[in-house]
Design an enzyme around this catalytic site. Structure first.
Site, mmCIF file in Angstrom:
data_model
loop_
_atom_site.group_PDB
_atom_site.id
_atom_site.type_symbol
_atom_site.label_atom_id
_atom_site.label_comp_id
_atom_site.label_asym_id
_atom_site.label_seq_id
_atom_site.Cartn_x
_atom_site.Cartn_y
_atom_site.Cartn_z
ATOM 1 N N CYS A 225 5.303 -7.038 -4.755
ATOM 2 C CA CYS A 225 4.724 -7.480 -3.488
ATOM 3 C C CYS A 225 4.253 -8.938 -3.553
ATOM 4 O O CYS A 225 5.076 -9.845 -3.471
ATOM 5 C CB CYS A 225 3.624 -6.526 -3.037
ATOM 6 S SG CYS A 225 3.386 -6.615 -1.246
ATOM 7 N N LYS B 208 -27.461 19.334 -22.027
ATOM 8 C CA LYS B 208 -28.491 19.779 -21.094
ATOM 9 C C LYS B 208 -27.841 20.191 -19.772
ATOM 10 O O LYS B 208 -27.044 19.446 -19.219
ATOM 11 C CB LYS B 208 -29.482 18.623 -20.839
ATOM 12 C CG LYS B 208 -30.372 18.338 -22.045
ATOM 13 C CD LYS B 208 -31.359 19.463 -22.198
ATOM 14 C CE LYS B 208 -32.405 19.168 -23.256
ATOM 15 N NZ LYS B 208 -33.258 20.359 -23.468
ATOM 16 N N PHE C 111 6.215 -10.691 -6.001
ATOM 17 C CA PHE C 111 7.548 -11.060 -5.493
ATOM 18 C C PHE C 111 7.455 -12.418 -4.797
ATOM 19 O O PHE C 111 8.259 -13.318 -5.020
ATOM 20 C CB PHE C 111 8.004 -9.964 -4.519
ATOM 21 C CG PHE C 111 9.205 -10.284 -3.661
ATOM 22 C CD1 PHE C 111 10.487 -9.934 -4.075
ATOM 23 C CD2 PHE C 111 9.057 -10.898 -2.421
ATOM 24 C CE1 PHE C 111 11.592 -10.202 -3.266
ATOM 25 C CE2 PHE C 111 10.153 -11.169 -1.619
ATOM 26 C CZ PHE C 111 11.424 -10.825 -2.040
ATOM 27 N N GLU D 89 -0.165 -17.958 3.562
ATOM 28 C CA GLU D 89 -1.367 -17.170 3.262
ATOM 29 C C GLU D 89 -2.311 -17.992 2.374
ATOM 30 O O GLU D 89 -3.530 -17.886 2.467
ATOM 31 C CB GLU D 89 -0.970 -15.868 2.534
ATOM 32 C CG GLU D 89 -2.164 -14.978 2.207
ATOM 33 C CD GLU D 89 -1.785 -13.684 1.497
ATOM 34 O OE1 GLU D 89 -0.612 -13.526 1.101
ATOM 35 O OE2 GLU D 89 -2.682 -12.839 1.318
ATOM 36 N N ILE E 77 -25.875 12.916 2.152
ATOM 37 C CA ILE E 77 -25.892 13.070 3.608
ATOM 38 C C ILE E 77 -24.472 12.956 4.156
ATOM 39 O O ILE E 77 -24.079 13.657 5.076
ATOM 40 C CB ILE E 77 -26.799 11.990 4.237
ATOM 41 C CG1 ILE E 77 -28.256 12.316 3.892
ATOM 42 C CG2 ILE E 77 -26.618 11.925 5.768
ATOM 43 C CD1 ILE E 77 -29.259 11.327 4.410
ATOM 44 N N GLU F 65 5.524 1.413 -7.614
ATOM 45 C CA GLU F 65 4.497 2.200 -8.317
ATOM 46 C C GLU F 65 3.972 3.347 -7.448
ATOM 47 O O GLU F 65 3.445 4.330 -7.964
ATOM 48 C CB GLU F 65 3.348 1.299 -8.794
ATOM 49 C CG GLU F 65 2.439 0.716 -7.711
ATOM 50 C CD GLU F 65 2.948 -0.607 -7.125
ATOM 51 O OE1 GLU F 65 4.163 -0.860 -7.190
ATOM 52 O OE2 GLU F 65 2.119 -1.370 -6.595
ATOM 53 N N ARG G 297 2.132 -8.517 4.988
ATOM 54 C CA ARG G 297 2.234 -9.265 6.240
ATOM 55 C C ARG G 297 3.163 -10.468 6.096
ATOM 56 O O ARG G 297 3.693 -10.961 7.059
ATOM 57 C CB ARG G 297 0.858 -9.833 6.622
ATOM 58 C CG ARG G 297 -0.057 -8.863 7.276
ATOM 59 C CD ARG G 297 -1.311 -9.575 7.776
ATOM 60 N NE ARG G 297 -2.468 -8.703 7.595
ATOM 61 C CZ ARG G 297 -2.734 -7.656 8.368
ATOM 62 N NH1 ARG G 297 -1.952 -7.365 9.366
ATOM 63 N NH2 ARG G 297 -3.784 -6.903 8.120
ATOM 64 N N HIS H 96 6.330 -1.546 -3.165
ATOM 65 C CA HIS H 96 5.517 -1.073 -4.299
ATOM 66 C C HIS H 96 6.183 0.143 -4.956
ATOM 67 O O HIS H 96 5.876 1.283 -4.579
ATOM 68 C CB HIS H 96 4.123 -0.668 -3.809
ATOM 69 C CG HIS H 96 3.308 -1.810 -3.290
ATOM 70 N ND1 HIS H 96 2.500 -2.573 -4.094
ATOM 71 C CD2 HIS H 96 3.189 -2.319 -2.042
ATOM 72 C CE1 HIS H 96 1.900 -3.509 -3.365
ATOM 73 N NE2 HIS H 96 2.308 -3.371 -2.122
ATOM 74 N N GLU I 172 -10.373 18.703 -1.405
ATOM 75 C CA GLU I 172 -11.329 18.035 -2.283
ATOM 76 C C GLU I 172 -12.360 17.335 -1.422
ATOM 77 O O GLU I 172 -12.026 16.529 -0.555
ATOM 78 C CB GLU I 172 -10.624 17.008 -3.175
ATOM 79 C CG GLU I 172 -11.629 16.327 -4.096
ATOM 80 C CD GLU I 172 -11.099 15.088 -4.810
ATOM 81 O OE1 GLU I 172 -9.874 14.859 -4.803
ATOM 82 O OE2 GLU I 172 -11.928 14.352 -5.357
ATOM 83 N N LYS J 120 -29.667 21.193 -16.951
ATOM 84 C CA LYS J 120 -30.597 21.218 -15.813
ATOM 85 C C LYS J 120 -30.022 20.525 -14.572
ATOM 86 O O LYS J 120 -30.087 21.060 -13.458
ATOM 87 C CB LYS J 120 -31.926 20.568 -16.207
ATOM 88 C CG LYS J 120 -32.953 20.557 -15.100
ATOM 89 C CD LYS J 120 -33.415 21.958 -14.693
ATOM 90 C CE LYS J 120 -34.679 22.343 -15.426
ATOM 91 N NZ LYS J 120 -34.854 23.729 -15.661
HETATM 92 N N1 GLN Z 1 -0.744 -10.719 0.631
HETATM 93 C C1 GLN Z 1 0.660 -10.461 0.669
HETATM 94 C C2 GLN Z 1 1.123 -10.017 2.043
HETATM 95 O O1 GLN Z 1 0.329 -9.532 2.827
HETATM 96 C C3 GLN Z 1 1.037 -9.429 -0.376
HETATM 97 C C4 GLN Z 1 0.472 -8.082 -0.088
HETATM 98 C C5 GLN Z 1 0.454 -7.178 -1.290
HETATM 99 O O2 GLN Z 1 0.611 -7.614 -2.417
HETATM 100 N N2 GLN Z 1 0.261 -5.880 -1.085
HETATM 101 O O3 GLN Z 1 2.260 -10.121 2.342
#
Ligand code: GLN
Length: 562
Positions: A413, A217, A416, A437, A178, A541, A494, A539, A170, A219
């Protein structure tokens, strides 16, 4: 051509050619499908491509290896802002990539890897690294043949390594940009070198239907096709995206302007549900046309496709609605949560239900009353991943509401980490509990940076990334969901739970039901006795698939239905 190609490849240094053929590569063994887009982007080229791949793999049993080319100069998607670009998807090998790779992987049994993702940044970095090592032997390094040669080499390497019957390419953006011009040039050369029957070009166009005119259309599509042909690429199939069914005269015009029969102009109008698209493409016969172009024979009717069709039937029959709240700061760009939305969308039909999403703007939630107002009436709440401090206090208030009101809660994540802070503050009595954080100088750093992350400099590819093994504790909700003690899930973080606080949290009733095998890194938490209170540092998901939904999402939705 094939023998000639092999001969030239051997003499690359003495000729004007730079034909990059990996050892063991046999031209013609793997076929290529190249999907480009004209008119505008964002009309479903990625969806079409992944659905075509699914159809060829599930129905005909072909080994299909997808690859996405993105024209930006970033090395990968690691440093992209999901608010601008949509979700950053993570592969098992830790590659941070475009969300389209997630769309592909969901339709495959096998995991994708860095070999399935190419950006302009990666191409140029590889070339400059090679040049510095003297790999071009005194030659000036040029777009043609070196950049295009590098691209063809990348695709052939993927073909060889994945032993694919078909490599499905893809090309991001639209023809005429460009950013992807030299990539398209590489595709033209590829078709020449591999031979006509080995490369199939599909161009996705958008058919405009201005409200003021009330008619379709073509075109803009014609001009797009002309640009493509001006680059020396003759499409084999044109896919028309539109709001309404395509008129016959539009198909005829496209046919005249692109040298392809009307039967190869495909009407790909909007579907009710993305999962229906492989079935719709089958009904139109797109797979047969592609096989015809590539001179391939279907191998066997595969039972996997029946499973897919059964899922589509189930989606059609799903009536029960589940009201799910999702908190987050990227709520204006829903693509930033695309994997979560897809996981809900493909898991709910297994319960004959569908998820109805409400977005919760957490920066607006400043008090328990605000949280109650936003969450009251919902069946469950998800607090997804995130970075930085914005909205974090609102998320904690929402989690408190869910915990105290026995409302199903799923934290992912960052979600959590917020659940740990909520519990530390409101159950363990650590009023100042925070994450470094959010508050670098906090007195109670319950969430702190991972030791291995402390010394890392630079962003991009440096988080704790990709698929990792973890241990699930027996006699827990997590164990009931997964049904085993060893699992593998995908990470991108992190920060983590500070080991100093683990005992205190557990003494007060929080159960860490999943953890890293060797290190003291907590990865799943739950509260026993609650209807469903579970959060994961990973994750789920990312690994949830329509034919194999994540147990975490399934368990959460089941609890929401109760
Ligand atoms: N900010 C958090 C960490 O870095 C959670 C990261 C996230 O949700 N993907 O640990």
């Amino acid at each position: 051509m094939q023998n000639e190609l092999e001969k030239l490849a051997r003499k690359t240094n003495e000729t004007e050619f730079y034909i990059n053929i990996p050892k063991g590569y046999k031209p013609g063994k793997t076929k290529f499908i190249v999907v480009t887009g004209s008119v505008i982007s964002g009309v479903g080229k990625g969806t079409f491509t992944s659905c075509l791949g699914a159809l060829l793999a599930l129905r005909h049993g072909f080994r299909v290896s997808p690859v996405k080319f993105d024209g930006y100069l970033n090395y990968d998607a690691g440093t992209l802002n999901p608010y601008r670009h949509g979700e950053v998807f993570v592969l098992d090998d830790g590659t941070e990539c475009d969300l389209d790779l997630g769309t592909y992987e969901k339709k495959k049994k096998k995991n994708l890897s860095k070999d399935n993702y190419l950006t302009a940044g990666k191409i140029f970095k590889n070339i400059i690294d090679k040049e510095r090592k003297g790999k071009y032997l005194g030659r000036d390094v040029q777009f043609i043949p070196h950049v295009t040669g590098e691209i063809k080499g990348f695709l052939r390497n993927l073909a060889l390594k994945s032993r694919a019957d078909i490599v499905l390419v893809e090309v991001g953006g639209t023809v005429g940009d460009i950013e992807n011009s030299y990539f398209l040039e590489a595709m033209r050369e590829l078709a020449y070198e591999e031979g006509k029957k080995n490369v199939c070009f599909i161009n996705v166009v958008y058919i405009l239907e201005p409200e003021s005119l009330g008619e379709q259309k073509s075109k803009a599509a014609q001009l797009g096709l002309r640009t493509l042909m001006g680059l020396g690429i003759q499409p084999d199939i044109v896919v028309c995206r539109s709001e309404n069914p395509i008129n016959e005269n539009i198909k005829e015009k496209i046919s005249i302007h692109s040298n392809i029969p009307v039967s190869r102009v495909i009407d790909a109008r909007n579907a009710d549900n993305i999962h229906e698209i492989p079935v719709i493409l089958k009904d139109i016969g797109v797979d047969r046309i592609v096989l015809d172009v590539l001179d391939l024979k279907a191998r066997r009717e595969n039972t996997e496709f029946r499973k897919w069709e059964r899922l589509v039937e189930r989606i059609r029959k799903s009536r029960k609605e589940i009201a799910i709240g999702i908190t987050g700061k990227y709520t204006t760009v829903h693509d930033s949560y695309i994997s979560i939305l897809k996981a809900l969308e493909h898991t709910a039909p297994y319960l004959l239900a569908k998820a109805k999403i409400s977005w919760i703007e957490t920066p607006d939630i400043k008090s328990p009353e605000d949280a109650e107002k936003s969450l009251h009436g919902l069946d469950g709440i998800i607090v997804p991943g995130g970075f930085g401090s914005r909205g974090s206090e609102g998320k904690i208030l929402c989690i408190k509401y869910a915990r105290e009101n026995n409302m199903p809660f799923l934290g992912l994540c960052f979600g959590f980490q917020m659940a740990v802070l909520e519990f530390a503050r409101n159950v363990c009595g650590l009023k100042d509990a925070n994450s470094t954080e959010i508050e670098p100088k906090t007195k109670e750093p319950v969430i702190c940076i991972l030791p291995e992350q402390e010394e890392i400099e630079g962003l991009g590819g440096t988080m704790r990334l990709g698929g990792l093994d973890l241990v699930v504790r027996e006699n827990t909700l997590a164990h009931r969901l997964y049904g085993k003690t060893k699992i593998r899930e995908r990470f991108r973080h992190r920060w983590n739970v500070n080991t100093k606080y683990i005992d205190l949290l557990e003494k007060n009733g929080l159960v860490f039901s999943g953890y890293a095998p060797e290190k003291r890194i907590m990865q799943i938490l739950e509260i026993p006795g609650h209807k469903f209170f579970l959060a994961t540092q990973f994750h789920p998901e990312f690994t949830s698939k329509p034919l194999n939904p994540s147990p975490v999402f399934r368990g959460f939705l089941e609890a929401c239905l109760k």
